[in-house]
Design a protein around this motif. Structure first.
Motif, PDB file in Angstrom:
ATOM      1  N   LEU A 167       0.835  -1.200   0.000  1.00 53.19           N
ATOM      2  CA  LEU A 167       0.000   0.000   0.000  1.00 53.19           C
ATOM      3  C   LEU A 167       0.869   1.247   0.000  1.00 53.19           C
ATOM      4  CD1 LEU A 167      -2.761   1.438   0.321  1.00 53.19           C
ATOM      5  CD2 LEU A 167      -2.482   1.162   2.783  1.00 53.19           C
ATOM      6  N   ASN A 168       1.905   1.262   0.830  1.00 50.99           N
ATOM      7  CA  ASN A 168       2.775   2.446   0.915  1.00 50.99           C
ATOM      8  C   ASN A 168       3.599   2.641  -0.348  1.00 50.99           C
ATOM      9  OD1 ASN A 168       2.491   3.603   3.752  1.00 50.99           O
ATOM     10  ND2 ASN A 168       2.811   1.437   4.194  1.00 50.99           N
ATOM     11  N   ILE A 169       4.061   1.554  -0.942  1.00 53.23           N
ATOM     12  CA  ILE A 169       4.815   1.674  -2.196  1.00 53.23           C
ATOM     13  C   ILE A 169       3.905   2.183  -3.304  1.00 53.23           C
ATOM     14  CG2 ILE A 169       6.035   0.378  -3.970  1.00 53.23           C
ATOM     15  CD1 ILE A 169       7.666   0.949  -1.458  1.00 53.23           C
ATOM     16  N   ALA A 170       2.647   1.699  -3.327  1.00 54.19           N
ATOM     17  CA  ALA A 170       1.702   2.185  -4.337  1.00 54.19           C
ATOM     18  C   ALA A 170       1.478   3.685  -4.191  1.00 54.19           C
ATOM     19  CB  ALA A 170       0.383   1.431  -4.222  1.00 54.19           C
ATOM     20  N   LEU A 171       1.328   4.166  -2.962  1.00 52.65           N
ATOM     21  CA  LEU A 171       1.122   5.586  -2.744  1.00 52.65           C
ATOM     22  C   LEU A 171       2.390   6.383  -3.062  1.00 52.65           C
ATOM     23  CD1 LEU A 171      -0.976   5.490   0.548  1.00 52.65           C
ATOM     24  CD2 LEU A 171      -1.766   6.079  -1.736  1.00 52.65           C
ATOM     25  N   ALA A 172       3.558   5.795  -2.845  1.00 50.15           N
ATOM     26  CA  ALA A 172       4.801   6.474  -3.218  1.00 50.15           C
ATOM     27  C   ALA A 172       4.882   6.666  -4.729  1.00 50.15           C
ATOM     28  CB  ALA A 172       6.002   5.664  -2.720  1.00 50.15           C
ATOM     29  N   VAL A 173       4.465   5.644  -5.480  1.00 52.57           N
ATOM     30  CA  VAL A 173       4.457   5.757  -6.938  1.00 52.57           C
ATOM     31  C   VAL A 173       3.425   6.783  -7.389  1.00 52.57           C
ATOM     32  CG1 VAL A 173       4.012   4.495  -9.079  1.00 52.57           C
ATOM     33  CG2 VAL A 173       5.324   3.421  -7.256  1.00 52.57           C
TER      34      VAL A 173
END
Length: 466
Positions: free
Chosen positions: A399-405
């Motif tokens: 979830l956090n990596i998706a939001l970082a992208v």
């Protein structure tokens, strides 16, 4: 009369304070008991709220702070940092665009660092994504404040810009997958509702089939009208004509491929065609050539609204679909809402089978009934004999990596992928060849991806593409 007004004002103030307290508690607090295991969606609401906060700060920096710094005559460390690398531009408009872009990068880089740290934190503590949110917001704001004192070059205008370009392209590719999946799920969801209604009452399911047909025809008509308008307003040069012609050819190709076999559906093809038409409009409005783009130099409100709308739809759909068990590859694990808590050894095999499905499965009507059927098993919750939640690695990092992208993509969308065109202006900085080609390339990827989902089952009949 004064006493009545005083009572009304007091009541209104009390309601406002109560609502504000409830909102702050919901945004910053931890509303889950410590014995409830975290799920893949833990902290999703607060994480997205922080993303929205970073976007708001980016807009304030781009359209408020940057023009103010360019316009004032004061020279100090902060103003020099914001104007670093922008002095070479001859006009104040281009200097504002340069300073505004780097202002966006300040907020976006702070959010990117935050999400990367949050993704790392879940490796040490599974519940980290839903705890200490007041401190997390403070950390993010301190990062933004600290970046205000850092010069543009090389951290923002060089290093972060290139990182964000890569992240933005990754999100665009993923966004096309999302919209193809959305097109299929829209049709499948309505077909499932039709079958469900038909099983309850004969003939009641026809309304859903009629809705599918009407929606498909409406979207095809809108696409055709859109093609005509694109030729009329933006057909003044070969580049735009080529984009519009390829859009029509691809739309016809996906429709024919869908009608040729049993895969896909008319509604899915119409959704993809309408989506491709919108992307074509966004691409031609980014053309920096004044002969090709009659809207150049003005505020392209419609294009901005469409772009923001597509991003919101994509973010909303990704936010829910990425918490689905089959998307994250999780089975029988816990969910944030307590719908699929870990099952103790004392529970029956039937109870384990009921608690097997958790999370959100998009447009799956049966999943609701399954969750309700497994409610009894989940409602029992952990017993007193159960120990603390083990600090094993959690899927919250996805979830956090998706939001970082997503943060990278938003920063690129607001700054025209880091390019400053002399024909553009601060009101519409997205104008530029980089934005134009990236948008039209994303359209081609979406259309070809949908065609692949139609022809792949026929080319490889022995493989399962469900």
């Amino acid at each position: 009369m004064a006493s009545i007004l005083t009572c009304v004002a007091t009541g209104a103030a009390w309601c406002f304070c109560t609502a504000a307290t409830s909102l702050l508690s919901s945004c910053c607090g931890n509303d889950k008991p410590s014995h409830v295991a975290p799920g893949a969606s833990s902290g999703r609401k607060r994480s997205v709220l922080l993303l929205l906060l970073s976007i708001g700060i980016a807009f304030a920096f781009q359209y408020g702070v940057a023009p103010y710094i360019v316009g004032i005559s004061i020279s100090n460390y902060v103003t020099n940092a914001w104007l670093s690398g922008c002095e070479d531009y001859e006009t104040d408009t281009l200097m504002e665009a340069c300073a505004g872009q780097n202002g966006v990068y300040r907020s976006a880089l702070a959010a990117l660092i935050f999400y990367i740290l949050a993704a790392i934190a879940v490796a040490f503590k599974r519940t980290a994504n839903r705890e200490a949110w007041p401190a997390k917001y403070v950390l993010f704001l301190f990062l933004v404040l600290g970046f205000c004192f850092v010069p543009n070059d090389p951290l923002f205008s060089d290093i972060y810009m290139n990182i964000a370009r890569i992240g933005g392209i990754v999100f665009i590719l993923f966004q096309q997958v999302v919209f193809v999946d959305l097109a299929y799920n829209w049709n499948d969801g309505w077909v499932e509702k039709s079958n469900q209604a038909e099983s309850e009452e004969m003939g009641s399911g026809k309304k859903w089939l009629v809705a599918i047909l009407v929606s498909a025809i409406s979207l095809f008509v809108l696409s055709i009208v859109g093609w005509a308008l694109l030729f009329y307003f933006f057909g003044g040069c070969g580049t735009n004509v080529a984009f519009i012609t390829v859009t029509i050819i691809l739309a016809l190709m996906v429709t024919v491929a869908q009608l040729w076999g049993t895969e896909g559906s008319l509604l899915s093809s119409s959704i993809i065609s309408a989506y491709a038409t919108m992307l074509c409009y966004n691409a031609v409005t980014r053309n920096p050539d004044p002969i090709c783009n009659p809207q150049l130099g003005g505020d392209d409100t419609l294009s901005i609204v469409i772009g923001v709308g597509l991003t919101i739809v994509s973010l909303g759909y990704v936010g829910w679909s990425t918490t689905a068990d089959r998307t994250l590859g999780r089975r029988g694990e816990d969910d944030e809402e307590g719908n699929a808590l870990e099952v103790g050894p004392s529970q029956s095999t039937a109870g384990e089978e009921k608690a097997k499905v958790g999370g959100v499965v998009t447009n799956n009507y049966k999943s609701t009934n399954d969750a309700e059927a497994g409610g009894d098993a989940a409602a029992t919750g952990p017993t007193e004999e159960e120990g603390p939640i083990p600090n094993t690695f959690s899927n919250n990092w996805k979830l956090n990596i998706a939001l970082a992208v997503v943060t990278c993509f938003v920063s690129m969308a607001l700054t025209g992928w880091g390019s400053i065109e002399a024909n553009g202006n601060v009101a519409n900085p997205q104008v530029g060849k980089a934005s134009m080609w990236i948008i039209i390339a994303s359209q081609w990827v979406a259309m070809l991806l949908y065609v692949w989902t139609l022809v792949a089952p026929r080319l490889f009949p022995d493989r399962d593409f469900s």
